[in-house]
Motif scaffolding. Sequence first.
Motif, mmCIF file in Angstrom:
data_model
loop_
_atom_site.group_PDB
_atom_site.id
_atom_site.type_symbol
_atom_site.label_atom_id
_atom_site.label_comp_id
_atom_site.label_asym_id
_atom_site.label_seq_id
_atom_site.Cartn_x
_atom_site.Cartn_y
_atom_site.Cartn_z
ATOM 1 N N VAL A 47 -0.523 -4.151 -0.751
ATOM 2 C CA VAL A 47 -0.308 -2.855 -0.103
ATOM 3 C C VAL A 47 -1.594 -2.059 0.088
ATOM 4 C CG1 VAL A 47 2.036 -2.649 -0.976
ATOM 5 C CG2 VAL A 47 0.140 -1.765 -2.348
ATOM 6 N N TYR A 48 -2.685 -2.486 -0.533
ATOM 7 C CA TYR A 48 -3.887 -1.644 -0.542
ATOM 8 C C TYR A 48 -4.552 -1.559 0.824
ATOM 9 C CZ TYR A 48 -3.017 -1.962 -5.477
ATOM 10 O OH TYR A 48 -2.393 -1.901 -6.705
ATOM 11 N N ALA A 49 -4.506 -2.628 1.592
ATOM 12 C CA ALA A 49 -5.092 -2.580 2.932
ATOM 13 C C ALA A 49 -4.316 -1.607 3.812
ATOM 14 C CB ALA A 49 -5.092 -3.977 3.544
ATOM 15 N N PHE A 50 -3.002 -1.680 3.764
ATOM 16 C CA PHE A 50 -2.165 -0.788 4.566
ATOM 17 C C PHE A 50 -2.340 0.660 4.110
ATOM 18 C CE2 PHE A 50 2.350 -0.639 6.626
ATOM 19 C CZ PHE A 50 1.796 0.011 7.725
ATOM 20 N N SER A 51 -2.474 0.853 2.805
ATOM 21 C CA SER A 51 -2.700 2.197 2.279
ATOM 22 C C SER A 51 -4.026 2.757 2.767
ATOM 23 C CB SER A 51 -2.672 2.168 0.747
ATOM 24 O OG SER A 51 -2.941 3.436 0.208
ATOM 25 N N SER A 52 -5.052 1.926 2.830
ATOM 26 C CA SER A 52 -6.356 2.366 3.339
ATOM 27 C C SER A 52 -6.262 2.772 4.806
ATOM 28 C CB SER A 52 -7.383 1.248 3.179
ATOM 29 O OG SER A 52 -7.616 0.967 1.820
#
Length: 1002
Positions: A164-169
Amino acid sequence: MLQYNRINNLVGWLVFAVATIAYVLTLEPTASFWDSGEFIACSYKLLVPHPPGAPFYLLLGRIFSLFASEPAQVAWWVNLLSALSSSFTVLFLFWTISILARKLLVPNQRPSTLGAMATAIAPEETLVEPTLGQTIAIMGAAAVGALAFTFSDSFWFSAVEAEVYAFSSFFTAFVVWAMLRWESRAHDAVSDKWLILIAYMVGLSIGVHLLNLVAIPALAFIFFFRLKKYSNKGALITLVVSAVILGVVLVGVIPGLPSIAGSFEVMFVNSFGLPFGSGVIFFVVLFIAAIVWAVRYAIRTGNRTLHTALLSFIFVLIGYSSYLIIPIRSGYDPTIDENDPENIVSFVSYLKREQYGDRPLLFGPQFNAEPIDQKEGAAQYIKGKDKYIEVGRKMETVYDSKDKTLLPRLYSNQPGHIAQYKKWVDIQEGQKPSFGENMSFLFRYQMGHMFWRYFGWNFVGREGDIQQSGVLWPWEGNDGLPARIAESKARNNFYMLPLALGILGLIFQIRRKQRDAFVVGLLFFFTGIAIVIYLNQPPIEPRERDYTFAGAFYAYCIWIGLGVLAVADFLRRTLKSDVLGGVVATVIGLLIPGIMAAQGWDDHDRSDRYHSVDSAKNLLSSVAPNAILFTNGDNDTFPLWYAQEVEGFRTDVRVAVLSYMNTDWYLDQMKRQAYKSEPFPMSLENENYRQGINDYLPYVERPEVANGIDLKQYIQLVKQNHQALQIGDRAGRTYLSFPTKNFFLNVDKNAVIAANAVPAAYRDSIVSQMRFTIDKGGLEKKHLAILDLLANNNWKRPVYFSTTADNSDFMGLDNYLQLEGLAYRIVPVQSRSQDQMGYIAKDIMYDNMMNKFSWRNLDRTDIFYDENYLRFPANARDKYYQLTLEYLKAGDKATAKKIMDYCFAQLPDKSIPYDYYIPPFVVPLYEVGEQKRAQEIVNTMSARSDAALRYYFTQSSMFETEIRINLFIMQQLIQVSRQVGLTQKSAEIEQKFMQYYGQMGK
């Protein structure tokens, strides 16, 4: 202006294309370790992952999975969601830098007329068209900063896997860009729409990850600087208001609204006798009515600020509504349904992540604080047949105020954690840590080691892939380094160039636009340092946590981009040409992301890595049909979920996660059919293991059963809540216990043979009664479930423990285990070997490990395998060794040699470096005539351990594990060298071992 905008868009999309190509080329084709397997499986079938879930991510992941032409391609397509999210993050970062860079280089913004907003705002401004030289410099700055982030270590890592971290960025990058766009159009009648769009994106981001929310204070100051004249009072008010907004969303909206709805629901059902759902419906109607009334009031009074705020709040809720997928899907009882949040009560617990516990934040007890009391907190409910049943209250431990401190960092009382604290802070036994010692741990470990070290990885260089690896400084070479570090593909040297350019950009922005520098600095602080304070990390983590701070690295890359402007400004004055200065500065600046890409490509390229899934399939291939397989969590389980849910591999096997089996919701799921797997054969009912019931059964000895109790009888006593097992506490509460550590189970030999549970060669060894000792002070719910299964299964279902499971969960059955590959099967045949656990069913194990296992690409040296990937081949090597010994015992040297040849061919040293499971191979290699290979192992591994120990003893105590491993390897080499007659080599290794062993503890 039109020409500049076209160039800005064109170059931005060009940078986007570069990032996309890089990420697609390095994308992992299948599920990687950690949470990726779970997220891919849950995206593919819209299942319910671990709290607090990521519903919007799952929805988009599901859409991406539809493009797969076959199940094996699903992982690649879901991984692509992260790649494209990252590319769009880079795109919006590019446009963010170009906006900020333009404000630095084009100072003339002519005032026109006052805007139409009701509050006092800055005059309408007309942007001046940049010159050609300025345009080149701006585009160069934006490209360099965006590409630096593209190839930064932490962001690249998340860009090529389903997390999820890429989408959160992406959401962070978008809302910052959108706020800057609003700033440039604050005088327009449509400016409010930008604020509403930002609110909607913030709401959507909640359905991905909460990290995006910490950008709110930076957005608030963009608003403040644009609409108000600066004052210290105004800045303070802005900071407070932004904190309130953050708190409203983080606490008031996310868990707060569902919690209120839950209170209404319990009241309406339990007190008013209304049906389930009535309280939630009433609350929703009441809440919507209040919102409608407030909006109508704002329109009627012409209060534009209130109207915009209410619309923004509504759009946050609309975005947040993606969370409705969690209880909706949970209501269908899917195969992955963590926490079973199908009703409002369990949904609130899911959102609050209650299963993970709490850490003290601003004020609280320290690790050696003694509790003085306990007080009851809020009631806890579960859904019953016709009402919600109270299953107890949260117990809150009370500590003396003298044992509490501001910002408690030394809080964990786990013995292992206390030992680690001592590595960072000189804490004394029996003394309360001072505030200064807490701050020392904060700055040395939590900030220094767990933030600034990661910062250095991204902008200075990285020593290697071993956990706790430090920053690689430009002046550090490879001389004297062990091969594991010197030859690691993760050893990347950026020569401090990104760091230096970022510092130049920061200074340049401070000198020309202090307010913009403050906003970027605020973004850096809240996405970095503030998260450090909030997380309050313990001194031991199972893996590196650098991905948590991608937002701070994003902010720093803005300064890297602006550093190009500083270089261009210097060159402009030196070369007397704007155009030439911009061109040269851009070329110089682009060298930095070029170096980062070149250094990082080999360790971020996952395009041919498959072993995460292969390891899962190998484990599933180790068990018999219709088996029950007990595993640990995370890397032991999530790849299995992927293999079963997505690729449909061995769906007859019931994977039972030991860490989840302490919950009632998971045991309920185990008792349901799952694909080809029959329900878990348990006799205990929900009322015997629901939350608050039999969570822990302490050992209270009863002399009458000291010699042993029939396991079936004990389970029946538990099921009956029998008085014979009951004990009480001071508060008058009653609990069950277990009265003896000795258990026995009568064995139906005919049932064992009919189930083909043991090989024919061992059928004469089947015992009539299994006797075992549970050496525990208490039984957890998972242990009770295992015992229930053992008592009632009657050998109908094969039951296995993964070889990576914790031996303490084997319930004293260590001598009743049959190794068949990467899993131990529980069998009524007692092994009396002291050298190994259980015994080996060599023919079954041979067929599994030699014919069914897959080792794709593990023999290739051009693929980077980090520590997580290396652990699984290491475990397999040990099992190949044990299988080899079994054939040697049988006198079959030819087969033993074949097994070892296969092992070394599939898992060669050139790609999977020799580990501590390799030295034992030396003796069997000698026995089959492979003296040369055996001697090569001894020479290679002794030299490597010598180099490793020489290096690690010069480093910090963070590498204690590596020191112990290499000392253990030396011990093994000493022993096996003696066994095969290499006495001189053995003595040589022993001399070095004693030298290093003497340094332990110094």
